[in-house]
Design a protein around this motif. Structure first.
Motif, mmCIF file in Angstrom:
data_model
loop_
_atom_site.group_PDB
_atom_site.id
_atom_site.type_symbol
_atom_site.label_atom_id
_atom_site.label_comp_id
_atom_site.label_asym_id
_atom_site.label_seq_id
_atom_site.Cartn_x
_atom_site.Cartn_y
_atom_site.Cartn_z
ATOM 1 N N GLY A 31 -6.251 -9.799 11.241
ATOM 2 C CA GLY A 31 -6.126 -10.567 12.475
ATOM 3 C C GLY A 31 -4.692 -10.919 12.826
ATOM 4 N N GLN A 32 -3.794 -10.820 11.848
ATOM 5 C CA GLN A 32 -2.387 -11.120 12.094
ATOM 6 C C GLN A 32 -1.608 -9.832 12.355
ATOM 7 O OE1 GLN A 32 -1.277 -13.266 8.531
ATOM 8 N NE2 GLN A 32 -1.770 -15.239 9.475
ATOM 9 N N THR A 33 -0.418 -9.984 12.926
ATOM 10 C CA THR A 33 0.434 -8.843 13.254
ATOM 11 C C THR A 33 1.428 -8.574 12.129
ATOM 12 O OG1 THR A 33 0.227 -9.342 15.602
ATOM 13 C CG2 THR A 33 2.066 -7.937 14.962
ATOM 14 N N LEU A 34 1.562 -7.301 11.780
ATOM 15 C CA LEU A 34 2.509 -6.904 10.739
ATOM 16 C C LEU A 34 3.943 -7.165 11.193
ATOM 17 C CD1 LEU A 34 1.004 -3.466 9.644
ATOM 18 C CD2 LEU A 34 0.897 -5.631 8.391
ATOM 19 N N ARG A 35 4.752 -7.654 10.274
ATOM 20 C CA ARG A 35 6.183 -7.802 10.535
ATOM 21 C C ARG A 35 6.828 -6.427 10.466
ATOM 22 N NH1 ARG A 35 4.540 -11.366 6.867
ATOM 23 N NH2 ARG A 35 5.419 -10.262 5.099
ATOM 24 N N ASP A 51 8.131 1.639 14.617
ATOM 25 C CA ASP A 51 8.145 2.964 15.247
ATOM 26 C C ASP A 51 6.733 3.478 15.514
ATOM 27 O OD1 ASP A 51 10.910 2.965 15.077
ATOM 28 O OD2 ASP A 51 10.984 4.305 13.339
ATOM 29 N N PHE A 52 5.759 2.939 14.811
ATOM 30 C CA PHE A 52 4.377 3.395 14.941
ATOM 31 C C PHE A 52 3.573 2.575 15.943
ATOM 32 C CE2 PHE A 52 5.823 5.012 10.886
ATOM 33 C CZ PHE A 52 5.424 6.334 10.965
ATOM 34 N N ARG A 53 4.191 1.596 16.579
ATOM 35 C CA ARG A 53 3.497 0.794 17.591
ATOM 36 C C ARG A 53 3.215 1.656 18.812
ATOM 37 N NH1 ARG A 53 5.230 -4.949 16.540
ATOM 38 N NH2 ARG A 53 4.348 -5.181 14.452
ATOM 39 N N GLY A 54 2.194 1.290 19.537
ATOM 40 C CA GLY A 54 1.838 2.015 20.752
ATOM 41 C C GLY A 54 0.591 2.864 20.594
ATOM 42 N N ALA A 88 -2.298 7.462 14.277
ATOM 43 C CA ALA A 88 -1.362 7.904 13.240
ATOM 44 C C ALA A 88 -1.896 7.549 11.860
ATOM 45 C CB ALA A 88 0.000 7.252 13.461
ATOM 46 N N VAL A 89 -1.558 8.371 10.894
ATOM 47 C CA VAL A 89 -1.886 8.114 9.486
ATOM 48 C C VAL A 89 -0.576 8.188 8.710
ATOM 49 C CG1 VAL A 89 -3.131 8.944 7.446
ATOM 50 C CG2 VAL A 89 -4.188 9.149 9.721
ATOM 51 N N ILE A 90 -0.315 7.163 7.891
ATOM 52 C CA ILE A 90 0.852 7.195 7.009
ATOM 53 C C ILE A 90 0.443 6.754 5.612
ATOM 54 C CG2 ILE A 90 2.510 6.795 8.874
ATOM 55 C CD1 ILE A 90 2.856 3.914 7.812
ATOM 56 N N GLY A 91 1.174 7.242 4.629
ATOM 57 C CA GLY A 91 0.967 6.843 3.246
ATOM 58 C C GLY A 91 2.181 6.082 2.746
ATOM 59 N N ILE A 92 1.930 5.075 1.919
ATOM 60 C CA ILE A 92 3.009 4.300 1.315
ATOM 61 C C ILE A 92 2.781 4.260 -0.188
ATOM 62 C CG2 ILE A 92 4.147 2.062 1.157
ATOM 63 C CD1 ILE A 92 3.336 1.610 4.091
ATOM 64 N N SER A 93 3.697 4.873 -0.924
ATOM 65 C CA SER A 93 3.626 4.892 -2.378
ATOM 66 C C SER A 93 4.231 3.615 -2.951
ATOM 67 C CB SER A 93 4.388 6.094 -2.925
ATOM 68 O OG SER A 93 4.525 5.994 -4.326
ATOM 69 N N ASP A 138 -4.069 -1.988 14.866
ATOM 70 C CA ASP A 138 -4.154 -1.601 16.276
ATOM 71 C C ASP A 138 -2.790 -1.224 16.834
ATOM 72 O OD1 ASP A 138 -2.860 -3.994 17.062
ATOM 73 O OD2 ASP A 138 -4.679 -4.908 17.860
ATOM 74 N N ALA A 139 -2.765 -0.794 18.083
ATOM 75 C CA ALA A 139 -1.540 -0.289 18.704
ATOM 76 C C ALA A 139 -0.449 -1.353 18.824
ATOM 77 C CB ALA A 139 -1.861 0.293 20.083
ATOM 78 N N GLN A 140 -0.818 -2.623 18.757
ATOM 79 C CA GLN A 140 0.155 -3.713 18.836
ATOM 80 C C GLN A 140 0.620 -4.185 17.456
ATOM 81 O OE1 GLN A 140 -2.891 -3.840 20.751
ATOM 82 N NE2 GLN A 140 -1.648 -2.714 22.221
#
Length: 170
Positions: A31-35, A51-54, A88-93, A138-140
């Motif tokens: 429910g919160q927005t990522l920094r 960069d992944f917003r939108g 978009a799909v991203i992975g974070i190791s 989400d996109a935001q």
């Protein structure tokens, strides 16, 4: 009644209703927005999370030593290849050693970008006190859901959950 029971069962199977765990330091809750944060590239250039917003974003947190993480990577790749135009799909190791993460990715041969977080910044912000962890954003940049444990991300059930969360047409 039957539809509600089916939805509840699906949510339990996908881990939506997993018991609440203690938050990691600085964790962004559902429910919160990522920094914004810097993403150190493993399979491409460094980026920023913003960069992944939108467009909707699926973030998978993994490590090369994590068996369940390795097991679900193929389904994430198939999902990204099939639906990459819609989200978009991203992975974070979370590996401590870049070379180990890179070696795993060479064998996994995934089509989506991967980054490494060996400073714990993203691990803590995303709530990755156990992995694999997958977030729907989400996109935001608002966290819609968090799923702990390995899943078949290209299964009909998972695609249905992702589609509903992101408001996508079947």
């Amino acid at each position: 009644m039957k539809k509600t029971l089916s939805a509840l069962l699906l949510a339990c199977l996908l881990g939506v209703l997993a018991p609440a765990a203690a938050a990691t330091p600085g964790e962004v809750a559902v429910g919160q927005t990522l920094r914004d944060a810097r993403l150190q590239g493993l399979t491409g250039p460094d980026r920023k999370l913003s960069d992944f917003r939108g467009r909707p974003l699926l973030i998978n947190v993994w490590a090369s030593w994590c068996g369940p993480c390795r097991a679900e990577m193929g389904s994430l790749d198939r999902l990204a290849r099939r639906y990459g135009s819609q989200f978009a799909v991203i992975g974070i190791s979370t590996d401590d050693y870049t070379a180990r993460a890179t070696a795993f990715l060479k064998t996994a041969n995934t089509a989506f970008p991967h980054f490494i977080d060996n400073r714990l910044e993203l691990e803590n912000m995303l709530g990755a006190d156990r992995i694999p962890l997958t977030l729907l954003v989400d996109a935001q940049g608002r966290v819609l859901a968090k799923f702990y444990g390995a899943k078949e991300w290209d299964s009909r059930e998972a695609i249905e959950v992702i589609g509903k969360a992101f408001g996508l047409r079947p």
